[in-house]
Design an enzyme around this catalytic site. Structure first.
Site, PDB file in Angstrom:
ATOM      1  N   ASP A  86       7.663  -7.396  -8.478  1.00  0.00           N
ATOM      2  CA  ASP A  86       8.408  -6.245  -8.980  1.00  0.00           C
ATOM      3  C   ASP A  86       8.345  -5.115  -7.961  1.00  0.00           C
ATOM      4  O   ASP A  86       7.268  -4.587  -7.679  1.00  0.00           O
ATOM      5  CB  ASP A  86       7.822  -5.787 -10.316  1.00  0.00           C
ATOM      6  CG  ASP A  86       8.589  -4.626 -10.912  1.00  0.00           C
ATOM      7  OD1 ASP A  86       9.738  -4.843 -11.346  1.00  0.00           O
ATOM      8  OD2 ASP A  86       8.057  -3.490 -10.916  1.00  0.00           O
ATOM      9  N   TYR A  91       8.763   3.197  -4.546  1.00  0.00           N
ATOM     10  CA  TYR A  91       7.369   2.832  -4.293  1.00  0.00           C
ATOM     11  C   TYR A  91       7.050   2.965  -2.804  1.00  0.00           C
ATOM     12  O   TYR A  91       5.891   2.870  -2.404  1.00  0.00           O
ATOM     13  CB  TYR A  91       7.079   1.402  -4.752  1.00  0.00           C
ATOM     14  CG  TYR A  91       7.306   1.149  -6.226  1.00  0.00           C
ATOM     15  CD1 TYR A  91       7.441   2.198  -7.136  1.00  0.00           C
ATOM     16  CD2 TYR A  91       7.403  -0.150  -6.717  1.00  0.00           C
ATOM     17  CE1 TYR A  91       7.664   1.959  -8.483  1.00  0.00           C
ATOM     18  CE2 TYR A  91       7.622  -0.400  -8.065  1.00  0.00           C
ATOM     19  CZ  TYR A  91       7.758   0.664  -8.940  1.00  0.00           C
ATOM     20  OH  TYR A  91       7.974   0.415 -10.268  1.00  0.00           O
ATOM     21  N   LYS A 118      14.986  -1.982  -7.964  1.00  0.00           N
ATOM     22  CA  LYS A 118      15.553  -1.018  -8.896  1.00  0.00           C
ATOM     23  C   LYS A 118      16.464  -0.023  -8.174  1.00  0.00           C
ATOM     24  O   LYS A 118      16.304   0.226  -6.971  1.00  0.00           O
ATOM     25  CB  LYS A 118      14.423  -0.263  -9.611  1.00  0.00           C
ATOM     26  CG  LYS A 118      13.411  -1.200 -10.278  1.00  0.00           C
ATOM     27  CD  LYS A 118      12.252  -0.440 -10.888  1.00  0.00           C
ATOM     28  CE  LYS A 118      11.230  -1.412 -11.425  1.00  0.00           C
ATOM     29  NZ  LYS A 118      10.412  -1.999 -10.347  1.00  0.00           N
ATOM     30  N   HIS A 151      16.390   2.205 -12.629  1.00  0.00           N
ATOM     31  CA  HIS A 151      14.974   2.554 -12.737  1.00  0.00           C
ATOM     32  C   HIS A 151      14.701   3.572 -13.851  1.00  0.00           C
ATOM     33  O   HIS A 151      13.756   3.427 -14.624  1.00  0.00           O
ATOM     34  CB  HIS A 151      14.459   3.091 -11.395  1.00  0.00           C
ATOM     35  CG  HIS A 151      12.977   2.980 -11.236  1.00  0.00           C
ATOM     36  ND1 HIS A 151      12.355   2.958 -10.007  1.00  0.00           N
ATOM     37  CD2 HIS A 151      11.976   2.871 -12.147  1.00  0.00           C
ATOM     38  CE1 HIS A 151      11.049   2.846 -10.166  1.00  0.00           C
ATOM     39  NE2 HIS A 151      10.803   2.793 -11.453  1.00  0.00           N
TER      40      HIS A 151
END
Length: 366
Positions: A86, A91, A118, A151
């Site tokens: 994921d 990130y 996302k 997201h």
């Protein structure tokens, strides 16, 4: 067939099921694990998107994974049996994860992996959705995604980027400026229509959402041609979201729990600690498992899929859980009704991820 042949082959006169099976066969036999950033898949997955969905029950979350840890963690995870990964642009480690996938020594083919990413909030306008996805594909060094999620159900003002450069030079795409960068003029419906086009172009196999409450899901289902297959939300014993889970089950939407262990590496001082809860410790001690394993078993037994982050090889192995590996039940172990009721009593609707703390006057869940 070569991709150029696939592009011109229209499957005339065949049933929808036959088309779907033929497309799936093309996908399985023509894709190598390592794909150049410039490659484009010509297969149309529209007929598969809502009818042929299989996702491993347990995946590796990459939020908070340091870029320097990516290579070792991905190799460890693949060797242990993880097949779901994921990811997300915000990130800020997708470039390193892409290099880790590309350089993996595990020998696991791409077609055995399920990779999610996302759509970040600055790219919700329809004209920005596909370029944002292609940026993610370039960073991850992939030709397609198995799952692409919105997201958050909130759009930000657009942030420009150079599509020829991998990675992000800063964290502007995650900066709401206390809500000042929220763009209220972008419709979720327009964003979703652009997401559907990604399936039709073969760039993603499935689409879904994250952090969507029931009413936004209900509205989305009223107009979607390709319904969301997943809603990824924060679920753990302190935030159980039972009504959302029931709604998604009734609409054939898979709920994937993030932070299933209560975000031990993210929580702030003074926040509750799921992993030291006395009730959870009592139950986990009874079975000789860790509290983390218990939390994952509890989520799975409720019908959720889970993603849990760790860069520690021992914890990675523990998180594959009692009774599950690669999404296949391997034993008859289940928590009793009494134990499930004990855990249910712990619910306090406590969220570790609170948009109202980041975005002034934008309480997504309240």
């Amino acid at each position: 067939l070569h991709y150029s042949q696939m592009h011109t082959w229209h499957l005339r006169g065949r049933s929808k099921i036959t088309k779907a099976l033929i497309a799936a066969c093309f996908f399985m036999f023509t894709r190598a694990f390592y794909l150049e950033e410039s490659e484009t898949i010509m297969i149309n997955y529209t007929s598969l998107a809502s009818t042929s969905f299989h996702m491993p029950k347990i995946g590796l979350g990459t939020f908070g994974l340091a870029p320097s840890e990516a290579k070792a963690t991905i190799n460890d995870a693949l060797s242990l049996g993880y097949r779901l990964f994921d990811c997300a642009p915000v990130y800020f480690n997708e470039m390193e994860l892409g290099d880790a996938f590309h350089e993996s020594i595990s020998g696991v083919p791409r077609t055995d992996c399920f990779i999610t990413s996302k759509l970040a909030s600055p790219f919700h306008r329809p004209e920005h959705v596909e370029p944002a996805l292609r940026k993610t594909l370039a960073d991850l060094r992939l030709g397609y995604l198995d799952l692409f999620l919105i997201h958050w159900p909130v759009a930000f003002k657009y942030v420009d980027f150079d599509p020829s450069v991998r990675g992000w030079p800063n964290e502007d795409i995650d900066d709401s400026d206390d809500g000042a960068n929220i763009d209220p003029t972008v419709s979720l419906r327009d964003t979703w229509t652009a997401m559907e086009s990604l399936v039709e172009k073969g760039l993603v196999k499935h689409i879904g959402v994250a952090n969507f409450p029931v009413m936004l899901l209900h509205d989305l289902l009223s107009y979607s041609r390709i319904p969301p297959v997943v809603n990824q939300v924060e679920i753990h014993p302190y935030n159980q979201q039972s009504k959302l889970l029931d709604y998604c089950k009734s609409r054939n939407i898979t709920v994937q729990a993030y932070s299933p262990l209560g975000t031990p590496g993210y929580k702030e001082n003074g926040e509750p600690d799921v992993l030291t809860d006395p009730v959870l410790k009592e139950i986990s001690n009874k079975y000789g498992m860790t509290v983390a394993q218990l939390c994952l078993q509890w989520s799975l037994q409720r019908g959720c899929h889970v993603v849990a982050k760790s860069s520690d090889k021992m914890h990675l192995e523990e998180n594959l859980l009692v009774g599950y590996k690669n999404g296949v039940m391997a034993s008859e172990f289940v928590l009793s009704e009494e134990e499930m009721a004990m855990i249910a009593s712990l619910d306090r609707s406590y969220r570790f991820f609170r948009p109202e703390d980041w975005w002034k006057d934008m309480p997504v869940f309240n």
